[in-house]
Design a protein around this motif. Sequence first.
Motif, PDB file in Angstrom:
ATOM      1  N   GLY A  36       0.601  -1.586   0.110  1.00 14.33           N
ATOM      2  CA  GLY A  36      -0.063   0.309  -0.219  1.00 14.33           C
ATOM      3  C   GLY A  36       0.898   0.581  -0.362  1.00 14.33           C
ATOM      4  N   ALA A  37      -0.056   2.587   0.046  1.00 16.49           N
ATOM      5  CA  ALA A  37       0.678   3.424  -0.155  1.00 16.49           C
ATOM      6  C   ALA A  37       1.078   3.927   1.465  1.00 16.49           C
ATOM      7  CB  ALA A  37      -0.252   4.925  -0.876  1.00 16.49           C
ATOM      8  N   ALA A  38       0.054   3.963   1.795  1.00 15.04           N
ATOM      9  CA  ALA A  38       0.997   4.251   3.169  1.00 15.04           C
ATOM     10  C   ALA A  38       2.234   3.562   3.623  1.00 15.04           C
ATOM     11  CB  ALA A  38      -0.431   4.163   4.959  1.00 15.04           C
ATOM     12  N   GLY A  39       1.943   2.359   3.572  1.00 13.77           N
ATOM     13  CA  GLY A  39       3.309   1.158   4.126  1.00 13.77           C
ATOM     14  C   GLY A  39       4.501   1.592   3.343  1.00 13.77           C
ATOM     15  N   THR A  40       4.502   1.831   2.214  1.00 15.49           N
ATOM     16  CA  THR A  40       5.240   1.907   1.796  1.00 15.49           C
ATOM     17  C   THR A  40       5.971   3.701   2.304  1.00 15.49           C
ATOM     18  OG1 THR A  40       4.840   1.094  -0.283  1.00 15.49           O
ATOM     19  CG2 THR A  40       6.554   2.465  -1.086  1.00 15.49           C
ATOM     20  N   ALA A  41       5.476   4.643   2.032  1.00 19.05           N
ATOM     21  CA  ALA A  41       5.788   6.288   2.527  1.00 19.05           C
ATOM     22  C   ALA A  41       6.312   4.701   3.821  1.00 19.05           C
ATOM     23  CB  ALA A  41       4.768   6.878   2.833  1.00 19.05           C
ATOM     24  N   SER A  42       5.394   5.149   4.904  1.00 18.25           N
ATOM     25  CA  SER A  42       6.569   4.398   6.039  1.00 18.25           C
ATOM     26  C   SER A  42       7.628   3.794   6.406  1.00 18.25           C
ATOM     27  CB  SER A  42       5.213   4.297   7.128  1.00 18.25           C
ATOM     28  OG  SER A  42       4.150   4.122   6.840  1.00 18.25           O
ATOM     29  N   LEU A  43       8.013   2.714   4.979  1.00 15.97           N
ATOM     30  CA  LEU A  43       9.301   2.058   4.870  1.00 15.97           C
ATOM     31  C   LEU A  43      10.107   2.592   4.402  1.00 15.97           C
ATOM     32  CD1 LEU A  43      10.028  -0.454   5.245  1.00 15.97           C
ATOM     33  CD2 LEU A  43       9.627  -1.049   2.560  1.00 15.97           C
ATOM     34  N   ARG A  44       9.814   3.779   3.347  1.00 13.50           N
ATOM     35  CA  ARG A  44      10.975   4.461   2.646  1.00 13.50           C
ATOM     36  C   ARG A  44      11.211   5.885   4.151  1.00 13.50           C
ATOM     37  NH1 ARG A  44       9.433   9.694  -1.139  1.00 13.50           N
ATOM     38  NH2 ARG A  44      10.971  11.110  -0.038  1.00 13.50           N
ATOM     39  N   ILE A  45      10.073   6.093   4.464  1.00 11.83           N
ATOM     40  CA  ILE A  45      10.761   7.717   5.580  1.00 11.83           C
ATOM     41  C   ILE A  45      11.139   7.019   6.672  1.00 11.83           C
ATOM     42  CG2 ILE A  45       9.631   9.338   6.831  1.00 11.83           C
ATOM     43  CD1 ILE A  45      10.124  10.218   4.623  1.00 11.83           C
ATOM     44  N   GLY A  46      10.548   5.778   7.177  1.00 10.64           N
ATOM     45  CA  GLY A  46      11.486   5.331   8.457  1.00 10.64           C
ATOM     46  C   GLY A  46      13.210   4.520   8.218  1.00 10.64           C
ATOM     47  N   VAL A  47      13.188   4.162   6.979  1.00 16.94           N
ATOM     48  CA  VAL A  47      14.606   3.128   7.111  1.00 16.94           C
ATOM     49  C   VAL A  47      15.393   4.996   7.033  1.00 16.94           C
ATOM     50  CG1 VAL A  47      15.955   2.525   5.787  1.00 16.94           C
ATOM     51  CG2 VAL A  47      13.331   1.775   6.284  1.00 16.94           C
ATOM     52  N   SER A  48      14.893   5.585   5.884  1.00 15.35           N
ATOM     53  CA  SER A  48      15.500   7.218   6.127  1.00 15.35           C
ATOM     54  C   SER A  48      16.153   7.468   7.066  1.00 15.35           C
ATOM     55  CB  SER A  48      14.577   8.172   4.367  1.00 15.35           C
ATOM     56  OG  SER A  48      14.701   7.391   3.651  1.00 15.35           O
ATOM     57  N   ALA A  49      15.180   7.889   8.230  1.00 16.34           N
ATOM     58  CA  ALA A  49      15.840   8.442   9.327  1.00 16.34           C
ATOM     59  C   ALA A  49      16.462   7.419   9.911  1.00 16.34           C
ATOM     60  CB  ALA A  49      14.490   8.233  10.240  1.00 16.34           C
ATOM     61  N   ILE A  50      16.730   6.139  10.131  1.00 15.20           N
ATOM     62  CA  ILE A  50      17.583   5.529  10.351  1.00 15.20           C
ATOM     63  C   ILE A  50      19.261   5.830   9.791  1.00 15.20           C
ATOM     64  CG2 ILE A  50      18.494   3.422  11.320  1.00 15.20           C
ATOM     65  CD1 ILE A  50      15.802   2.583  11.052  1.00 15.20           C
TER      66      ILE A  50
END
Length: 281
Positions: A36-50
């Motif tokens: 999904g779009a929200a799951g993809t956005a969460s994965l992208r931003i979350g990993v980026s933050a790490i």
Amino acid sequence: MQKKLFNIPPVTAVILAIISVQSGAAIAKGLFPAIGAAGTASLRIGVSAIILLAIYRPNLFKITANQWKFVIPYGLSLGAMNLIFYLAIERIPLGLAVTLEFVGPLLVAVWGSKRLIDFLWILLAAAGIVLIAPWTNNGIDVLGMLFALLAGGFWAAYIVLGGKTSKIMKGGDAVATGMLFASLLIIPFGILGKGLNDLTPTFFYLGIALALLSSAIPFTLEMKALGQLPARTFSILMSLEPAAASICALIFLHEFLSLNEVLAVICVVIASAGSTMTSKA
């Protein structure tokens, strides 16, 4: 890594950021059917933050009250922009979403101007939107268009806040801290949408690639550029975004645009390029 990135000239940094983020957006759209779009956005931003927190290691306890005043809304606007943009490209082609989203930066570029020529560029961009508008029942998804325009509003806020934040914080510290708050905003949507429940090692590795292409690299490059360029100039340079998005969508997603849609992209690109040529120093 930080030293090498910050030695890149600001204009070159913007161009590289455009190529990187549009390639990443095309890859992200390929993940929508699975998480999904929200799951993809969460994965992208979350990993980026790490990644960014590990690289720059900002000392959050040394950030002043004045810095918090800008970096928190900068991060929240960054997160909202990305989540809403993903919701847009879930419904409409990538090239069109970026074309509509670009209204935000274009308004920043001409904001406060009283010259007739600048209003003409806005009218040209508006003509592009009219060409995209769903005048019949077979037209483009209306909600997708609204999401793209709303994302453009948050993009405008990101430009203005990013410019102010970069002047009072180190570029790496600012983008890493901002990404932290972006992830705090987005991840709850990914959890509620249950997209994060279907993660596998393969998705996680794709998330790392997506985070590098769509967030860690381009936002660091953009923060570098924002530290040396006025917000108005930065916005004008982003005129390549709609064309780059359309090309990446064609290559990676095989998304073909109609004649009206191609003309819409051209109108917005010409409007921004024209604004570049007629802008004051």
